[in-house]
Each structure stands twice: as structure tokens, then as C-alpha cells.
Scaffold this motif. Structure first.
Motif, PDB file in Angstrom:
ATOM      1  N   ARG A 128       2.530  35.531  25.014  1.00  0.00           N
ATOM      2  CA  ARG A 128       3.178  34.370  24.384  1.00  0.00           C
ATOM      3  C   ARG A 128       4.381  33.913  25.193  1.00  0.00           C
ATOM      4  O   ARG A 128       4.726  32.732  25.202  1.00  0.00           O
ATOM      5  N   THR A 134      -2.829  30.040  27.280  1.00  0.00           N
ATOM      6  CA  THR A 134      -3.492  29.794  26.005  1.00  0.00           C
ATOM      7  C   THR A 134      -3.934  31.158  25.472  1.00  0.00           C
ATOM      8  O   THR A 134      -4.499  31.947  26.231  1.00  0.00           O
ATOM      9  N   THR A 224      -6.039  30.553  17.334  1.00  0.00           N
ATOM     10  CA  THR A 224      -5.234  30.307  18.539  1.00  0.00           C
ATOM     11  C   THR A 224      -3.799  30.686  18.221  1.00  0.00           C
ATOM     12  O   THR A 224      -3.226  30.198  17.254  1.00  0.00           O
ATOM     13  N   LYS A 226      -1.488  30.484  20.802  1.00  0.00           N
ATOM     14  CA  LYS A 226      -0.741  29.571  21.664  1.00  0.00           C
ATOM     15  C   LYS A 226      -1.713  28.607  22.327  1.00  0.00           C
ATOM     16  O   LYS A 226      -2.657  29.096  22.942  1.00  0.00           O
ATOM     17  N   PRO A 227      -1.558  27.297  22.219  1.00  0.00           N
ATOM     18  CA  PRO A 227      -0.520  26.619  21.435  1.00  0.00           C
ATOM     19  C   PRO A 227      -0.785  26.780  19.945  1.00  0.00           C
ATOM     20  O   PRO A 227      -1.918  26.571  19.495  1.00  0.00           O
ATOM     21  N   ILE A 228       0.246  27.141  19.196  1.00  0.00           N
ATOM     22  CA  ILE A 228       0.044  27.449  17.774  1.00  0.00           C
ATOM     23  C   ILE A 228       0.011  26.167  16.952  1.00  0.00           C
ATOM     24  O   ILE A 228       0.602  25.154  17.346  1.00  0.00           O
ATOM     25  N   GLU A 230       1.354  24.166  14.657  1.00  0.00           N
ATOM     26  CA  GLU A 230       2.625  23.966  13.944  1.00  0.00           C
ATOM     27  C   GLU A 230       2.429  23.151  12.676  1.00  0.00           C
ATOM     28  O   GLU A 230       3.130  23.365  11.679  1.00  0.00           O
ATOM     29  N   ALA A 258       6.218  34.028  15.702  1.00  0.00           N
ATOM     30  CA  ALA A 258       5.884  32.643  16.063  1.00  0.00           C
ATOM     31  C   ALA A 258       6.022  31.748  14.838  1.00  0.00           C
ATOM     32  O   ALA A 258       6.628  30.679  14.893  1.00  0.00           O
TER      33      ALA A 258
END
Lengths: 308, 282
Positions: A128, A134, A224, A226-228, A230, A258
């Protein structure tokens, strides 16, 4: 309930994609029997490279292959890809955005008998922190297949995290896999449980038990890291009273942090984390260790009730 | 325009290459002086090797850096970017004016080579050992495709203390990478002193031979010898390691064989003195 290995999903996907993606190759560091890449090697020997017990060299060889247009999947155990070959993962793959898929197995405490030396509970935290990475953490066999195919089709470095054990097949995870998008498994208005990887079955079980007590529990699966996603996290922060995260990983630097970081910056709400509590694992059966280290539905329920 | 690699070295070629080396060494001094940062010693020491590769031996295409048939070069001792960037700029991969932006914010000329940004840079290196393993994956791919171009890599002698180098040494032997020609820049000096005090490497040739490599040992400042050895190396059915004996800081009297000049920045006075010596000879 049906149980299957996520690592088998990975290798089945490789075999299914092999004809469609002729430039795809697979590398391993002498753990092909365990990562199951030897199944691919048997069918496509000219596209398999056993690098011997050389994780550092293997990751950079894979990067070199990608510079020549190959799509390399490099496999070993999570602990070796991120700790032993952490520099090569950072400087050889993440920094130059090499189109390499580092697909690792034997992650988390459910490695079992091999003990703490082989139980990777830090790899999400490490990867991360690398820009350009990714990170995909599928929850069951079928999602592992979907994630492997999604990784192959995107351009750029991917860390694909897989387990060793057989884990429940969760039909709610099936159908599609979009990198960066979570899956809303159950709607709910009291508390949101956010899960990743193979802890999804414990999250669902916790929801069932809490529902029987009359609570409305949302369950979100993060395939996933990352990218998380949001958007899904902030929606949970706004629409429910708090969030409990569960991950088969250290609470240091993983999914929980995260989520907490995004919530703290944008819409503070209570966040409680279930996972390895900054402690090394030990030998035992996978199921015994999940009990011992507190990564069960009952542990999730305890944390939910602390918020409510 | 494709720059065609050549086999023969005419007296005129030799003179041209010597002049280019002189120009590159001045560029190295200027870049590090302007940036107040960078590695002079190893750059000066590997100037003949890199100039002779790019300006005589390699077939490549500066206007089309991704041209499939080009020979590839990787600077595994990534700290010696001053010499690499000067050579790439002189070949036309990017404007020579860019050299004054070396190590400055916003520049494509990073302290250590960064492949995504700099035209002509084939691999991202800097952490020692990474460039060496990376070129193995490149060379293996080309070999399996039946492609005919060559892969060149330069490692520092200090660099080969890294365990990863010996992982790669085994790997190249396993896959019989006969399209790979590697150099070790053998100047016996590393950051903290003499390599044989810090972590002995000698006898070096037998080590590589025992790993299955064809080994040559040359004077790394002798352009004629560099050319003839590389031409001979192309006949090998195994990976080739050329141990190039060099003088760190070559061409500037007070920098030669002085490990202090591994990563030191010259004062204005030192820079002027160095440029004068390079112009007139020591």
C-alpha cells in the motif's frame, strides 16, 4: 458450503487466458507446487520460467520481460515477495510502473502449520505504501479468477494476494470484478462491516447473527485495496453509525487503517479494526489460528457492539 | 536515422571516439558541478566503455528509442548517470541543453536512471543489482523470440557484492543468454574505500567462469581493446562478462584513484582545473 482455494482460482484463470494472451508468461521461485503455477507449466512449458530460489532476481527478470512486451505473472509466497524482495518490488517494479503482476499465495494466518516465518501479515501494509501499485485481494476461488483476469488486462504493476487454504465459495462475489470498485453484499443502516480477502465469510456470518438480534448490518467487500473505493467507504460513514473492518492481515497498515484514514479526513465516524493485533502468528491449523488470533464473526460482533 | 554498429575500428574512428570521450568527460564535470550533486569518479572511469558502445558498437535509433531491433544498454551501476546522460544527449536522444537540468526538480534527468521519463534509458536502476536482473529478463525474451540484437550491461565492481548479482549469474547461465554482454567496471574503489578491504572480490574472473560465463579481462580505457573484445564476445554461446580494468576518476589528475571522488561535488576551482586538464591532457 463448498470450499475452494483462491490460489487454484488464480492458476485456472492463467490457463483459461493463455490462448487469448500469447504474451503472458509465468515465473516462479521454486514454490510452483504450492502456488500451483506448475499446473500452468505442464500445459505451457515454454511460457513458464522457474527462477529457482531467487525471489529478488525473479521480480526484476519479470520487469525486464515486461519491458520487452511480455505480461509476466511472478509467483512466490507473499512474505518473500514483499519482505525478502521488497526492494525489487519497490525499485524494480512499482517505481518504473513495470507491467508485472506479482501474484502471491500463502498470505495471512491461514497458512497454518508453517508458522510466523511464512504467514504474511504485513504485505498489504508494505505494498500500500508503494505508489503506482494496484492491490487486489479476492475473497474466494471465483473472485480470484476474475481478479487474475482483470490484473492481466490492466497495464501496470499489480499485487495479487492469495491464500493457501480452502475457503468458502461466496456466490455474492461472483459475476464481475472491477478494479477499484467494492461490492455491496448486503445493505444495512446500523453498522457497516468492511471486509477484504477470505474474511468475507466471517463478515457474512457476523451479519447473519446480528440480524437475528434485530440489527441492520451493511456488508461491503473490498476486492481492491488500492486504489480503494472511497465512495463506498464515505457512503458507509454517512449512512451508518460506524464501521468495523476485518482483514486477515495486521491491523497496522492494512484495510482498517486505509478505511480509518479516509473516514478521519472526510467524515469522521467510529472505526474499529479486526485483524492481527501487531503480533506474529504461530503454527496451528488454519481454523484454530483464526480462533486464537480473533478473526472470527464473534470478534466482529464484539466490535460492532462497542460502537452501538 | 539508425546508427549502425560497426566491427572494424579505423584510425579515424578511434580519433573520433577519443574526442567524444574528452567531450563527455567535460560534460560530466559540468553536470555534477551545476547540480551540486552526482557521481563523478565512476562516470569518468566508464566513459570509454559507454562511448564506445553507443558511438561504435551498438545499432540503435535515437529518434525512435523504442525501435524493436535496437541493441539495448542498461547502466546497472545507476549512480553513473552523468556519463550515460551525456552520451545519450550527444547521440540525439534528447537536447544537450537538458543536461543542465540534471538532478533538478521537474527534470527528466533523475539522479539515477528512470526508464519511463528519459528517452534512451532502457531500465530503471539505482538500487544495485536491479539493472543486472532486469536485463536478463529482457535478453531472455529476445532470445526466445529469435531476435538478433544484443544486450549490454555495466555493473560496478562494488555492485557485485550484492547477492542478487549472483542470483542473476546463475540465471543467465541456466538460460544460456548468448545475446548478453556484461561488463564489470573494475576500479577497486567503492564509497568507503578499496573493494579488497571492504569486501574482497578477487580472484574475480574464476568466480564468473565457475558460474558458467565466458570471461574476458581488458583495459577499460583502451577503445581498440573494447571493440575487439566485444566483437569476439559475440561468438560466445554463453553469457559474457568482460572485466574492464579502469581508473576511477580517469582523466583528472586529482580525481584518479581517489575514492573520495565517488560522490563528491567539485568546487568552482576544482571544476575549472578539471576542465582545463581534460582539454589539455594531464
Amino acid at each position: 458450503m463448498e470450499y475452494k482455494q483462491t490460489r487454484q482460482g488464480y492458476v485456472d484463470a492463467l490457463i483459461e487466458m493463455a490462448e487469448e494472451l500469447p504474451e503472458m508468461v509465468v515465473l516462479d521461485a521454486d514454490v510452483g507446487k504450492a502456488t500451483l503455477t506448475l499446473q500452468f507449466a505442464k500445459l505451457f512449458p515454454e511460457r513458464f520460467f522457474n527462477c529457482g530460489i531467487q525471489e529478488q532476481n525473479m521480480l526484476c527478470v519479470a520487469a525486464g520481460m515486461s519491458l520487452e512486451g511480455k505480461i509476466p505473472f511472478a509467483s512466490t509466497f507473499g512474505v518473500f515477495a514483499t519482505c525478502r524482495a521488497g526492494d525489487q518490488l519497490r525499485n524494480g517494479i512499482a517505481y518504473p510502473k513495470a507491467n508485472v503482476k506479482v501474484a502471491v499465495t500463502h498470505c495471512g494466518i491461514t497458512v497454518g502449520g508453517d508458522g510466523a516465518s511464512h504467514q504474511s501479515n504485513e504485505d498489504i501494509a508494505i505494498t500500500r505504501s508503494f505508489p503506482n501499485m494496484t492491490i487486489l485481494v479476492p475473497g474466494d476461488y471465483e473472485e480470484a479468477k476474475l481478479a487474475t483476469k482483470a490484473a492481466a488486462r490492466m497495464n501496470g504493476p499489480v499485487y495479487l494476494r492469495l491464500g493457501r487454504d480452502k475457503y468458502p465459495v461466496i456466490s455474492e462475489l461472483h459475476g464481475s470484478f472491477i478494479i477499484g470498485k467494492s461490492k455491496l453484499l448486503y445493505p444495512g443502516t446500523d453498522i457497516t462491516i468492511i471486509t477484504t480477502g477470505i474474511m468475507v465469510s466471517e463478515a457474512i456470518k457476523a451479519r447473519e447473527l446480528l440480524s437475528e438480534e434485530g440489527f441492520s448490518i451493511r456488508v461491503v467487500h473490498m476486492g481492491t485495496i488500492k486504489p480503494i473505493d472511497e465512495v463506498a467507504i464515505l457512503k458507509a460513514a454517512k449512512e451508518t453509525k460506524g464501521i468495523v473492518t476485518i482483514e486477515e492481515h495486521s491491523i497496522v497498515g492494512g484495510l482498517g487503517e486505509a478505511v480509518a484514514g479516509i473516514v478521519a479526513e472526510n467524515h469522521p465516524c467510529p472505526v474499529r479494526r479486526v485483524g492481527m493485533r501487531d503480533i506474529f502468528g504461530e503454527s496451528g491449523q488454519a481454523q484454530e489460528l483464526l480462533d486464537k488470533f480473533g478473526m472470527r464473526a464473534k470478534n466482529i460482533i464484539e466490535e460492532v457492539k462497542k460502537i452501538l | 536515422m539508425v546508427i549502425e554498429g560497426k566491427k572494424e575500428l579505423s584510425p579515424a574512428n578511434l580519433e573520433d571516439l577519443k574526442n567524444l570521450c574528452k567531450q563527455v568527460r567535460k560534460q560530466i564535470i559540468n553536470m555534477v558541478y551545476q547540480a551540486s550533486s552526482g557521481h563523478i569518479g565512476g562516470s569518468l572511469g566508464s566513459t570509454e566503455l559507454i562511448v564506445t558502445l553507443y558511438n561504435h558498437l551498438m545499432t540503435h535509433h535515437p529518434e525512435n528509442p523504442d525501435w524493436d531491433k535496437r541493441d539495448r544498454f542498461v547502466l546497472s551501476k545507476g549512480h553513473c548517470t552523468p556519463v550515460l546522460y551525456a552520451v545519450l544527449a550527444n547521440c540525439g536522444y534528447f537536447p544537450k541543453e537538458d543536461l543542465s537540468t540534471f538532478r533538478r526538480p521537474g527534470s527528466h534527468l533523475q539522479g539515477h536512471p528512470y526508464q519511463p521519463k528519459t528517452p534512451g534509458v532502457e531500465a530503471t536502476t539505482g538500487s544495485l543489482g536491479i539493472g543486472f536482473s532486469t536485463i536478463l529478463g529482457m535478453a531472455l525474451t529476445a532470445k526466445n523470440r529469435g531476435q538478433k540484437h544484443y544486450y549490454y550491461v555495466i555493473c560496478g565492481d562494488g555492485e557485485i557484492q550484492e547477492g542478487q548479482i549472483w542470483e542473476g549469474a546463475m540465471f543467465a547461465n541456466k538460460y544460456k543468454l548468448d545475446n548478453l554482454i556484461a561488463f564489470v567496471d573494475r576500479n577497486y574503489l567503492q564509497t568507503d574505500g578499496n573493494s579488497e578491504d571492504i569486501m574482497p572480490l578477487d580472484p574475480l574472473a574464476p568466480k564468473w567462469e565457475s558460474f558458467g560465463w565466458k570471461v574476458y579481462e581488458i583495459n577499460g580505457h583502451d577503445i581498440q581493446e573494447i571493440v575487439s573484445t566485444v566483437i569476439s564476445a559475440k561468438n560466445s554461446d554463453r553469457p559474457v562478462m568482460i572485466i574492464a580494468n579502469t581508473i576511477k576518476g580517469k582523466g583528472v589528475s586529482f580525481m584518479e584513484n581517489a575514492f573520495g571522488w565517488h560522490g563528491a561535488v567539485p568546487s568552482k576551482e576544482d571544476a575549472d582545473k578539471a576542465l582545463k586538464e581534460l582539454e589539455n591532457g594531464i
